[in-house]
Design an enzyme around this catalytic site. Structure first.
Site, PDB file in Angstrom:
ATOM      1  N   GLU A 138       0.504  -1.563  -0.357  1.00  0.00           N
ATOM      2  CA  GLU A 138      -0.248   0.398  -0.519  1.00  0.00           C
ATOM      3  C   GLU A 138       0.914   1.308   0.208  1.00  0.00           C
ATOM      4  OE1 GLU A 138      -2.785  -0.395   3.457  1.00  0.00           O
ATOM      5  OE2 GLU A 138      -3.604  -2.173   1.728  1.00  0.00           O
TER       6      GLU A 138
ATOM      7  N   LYS B 278     -15.477  -0.916   1.637  1.00  0.00           N
ATOM      8  CA  LYS B 278     -14.732  -1.911   0.532  1.00  0.00           C
ATOM      9  C   LYS B 278     -16.165  -2.138  -0.479  1.00  0.00           C
ATOM     10  CE  LYS B 278     -10.548  -3.278   3.212  1.00  0.00           C
ATOM     11  NZ  LYS B 278     -10.056  -4.003   3.769  1.00  0.00           N
TER      12      LYS B 278
END
EC number: 4.2.1.11
Length: 430
Positions: A205, A339
């Protein structure tokens, strides 16, 4: 006219070099939408199913041709002739075509790609930005970024157990300044790590992934980097953590094995540990502090810290209204991580956000560790006035794509754009 004339899916690659689904929607008017589906590394037990082919000779079994074919051969013929602006009806049809509770027949990766591409085509047809199409004229809140600058757990090959250590520039006046603060702290952290002789390679990330002496050392190092960058920890910049503790929870003995530190803790000891950390560091948010099935532990954590720390359910709630309703009823957590690929359609995603808000829970719009250049979640964050977004470090194009889209949106909104900073945490007694 806004009628769908073609839907086409293909197999493309995500930020980890794994296959994912890309979907294109074409309309009679020429309006067009394209969407790419993200993928997680640490996944919740109750997430909607991401279909993988399992053929070890192709992409080590991670191919998505089955999901692609499901779009091209099953979904596409059913959508021809639909008005592309009928998002709710189209999402309902997608759910019915699948017919399973977890989208295991067609695959959440197939269904989500279509759902998002339809929305983009509709926005294109109406000639308005995606965030405005999704949220209406009152979409104007830019989110506080939750920036993952130290990676551990499943997101990095190091000895740090906690998956993410993040910074939140709550003291910024606008999103542009928040992003600048985050980027400067990111570069400051790189300098601090170099001075300590630590690795400055980045994880999935975009955050750094050094080997550290303890999980607490990550917090200490980030505070040092914030100060070195010229900002005040706790006042201008808060800290956040994603423990992703289901990844180090042992189902056999019911305990948490922090392998990096060689420590084993019970649920109650984990809660004590979080309480100690929040008393020593300006931590405003903890995600998945306990295992997704450890509801008693989550309840204890909420009782102890819920009034002053945002307690986010990711694996705990999996963007699912049934799981969230259970959490609200039992007083578990005070925030939900959103999400889109955990549930599979935009309609269901927005339902979860609305349910959270009605209950006084915050909603944090989130990326996945396996990302793409698709920036839909940036538009969703503004469309829903969610107030918070979690989309990695200011590093790697797959992460920065979302931040750059938010900069564009802030420019488009001009003087109507809002950035609420610490007030985004309406679930806490500040």
């Amino acid at each position: 006219m806004p009628y769908i004339v073609d839907v086409y899916a293909r197999e493309v690659l995500d930020s980890r070099g794994n296959p994912t689904v890309e979907v294109e929607v074409y309309t009679e008017s020429g309006a067009f939408g394209r969407a790419l589906v993200p993928s997680g590394a640490s996944t919740g037990e109750y997430e909607a199913v991401e279909l993988r082919d399992g053929d070890k000779d192709r992409y080590l079994g991670k191919g998505v041709l089955t999901a692609v074919n499901n779009v091209n051969e099953i979904i596409a013929p059913e959508l021809i002739g639909f008005d592309v602006t009928e998002q709710v009806s189209i999402d309902k049809l997608l759910i019915e075509l699948d017919g399973t509770e977890n989208k295991g027949k067609l695959g959440a990766n197939a269904i989500l790609g279509v759902s998002m591409a339809v929305a983009r085509a509709a926005a294109d047809f109406l000639q308005i930005p995606l965030y405005q199409y999704l949220g209406g004229f009152n979409s104007k809140t830019l989110p506080v970024p939750m920036m993952n600058i130290v990676n551990g757990g499943e997101h990095a090959d190091n000895n740090v157990d906690i998956q993410e250590f993040m910074i939140m520039p709550v003291g910024a006046e606008n999103f542009r300044e928040a992003l600048r603060m985050g980027a400067q702290i990111f570069h400051s952290l790189k300098s601090v790590l170099k001075e300590k002789g630590l690795n400055t390679a980045v994880g999935d990330e975009g955050g750094f992934a050094p080997n550290l002496g303890s999980n607490e050392e990550a917090l200490q190092t980030i505070v040092e980097a914030i100060e070195k960058a010229g900002f005040k920890p706790g006042e201008e910049v808060k800290l956040a953590m994603d423990a992703a503790s289901s990844e180090f929870y042992n189902k056999e003995d019911g305990k948490y094995h922090l392998a990096g530190e060689g420590v084993v803790k019970t649920s109650a000891e984990m809660v004590d540990w979080y309480e100690e950390l929040t008393s020593k560091y300006p931590i405003i948010s903890i995600e998945d502090g306990l295992d997704e099935n450890d509801w008693e532990g989550h309840k204890l954590l909420t009782e102890r810290l819920g009034s002053k720390v945002q307690l986010v359910g990711d694996d705990l709630f999996v963007t699912n209204t049934k799981k969230l309703a259970e959490g609200i009823k039992n007083g578990v957590g005070n925030s939900i991580l959103i999400k889109v690929n955990q549930i599979g359609t935009l309609t269901e995603t927005f339902d979860a956000i609305e349910m959270a808000k009605r209950a006084g829970y915050t909603a944090v719009i989130s990326h996945r560790s396996g990302e793409t250049e698709d920036s839909t979640i940036a538009d969703i964050a503004v469309a829903t006035n969610a107030g918070q977004i979690k989309t990695g470090a200011p590093s790697r194009t797959d992460r920065v794509a979302k931040y750059n889209q938010l900069l564009r949106i802030e420019d488009q909104l001009a003087e109507t754009a809002q950035y609420h900073g610490i007030q985004s945490f309406y679930n806490l007694n500040k």
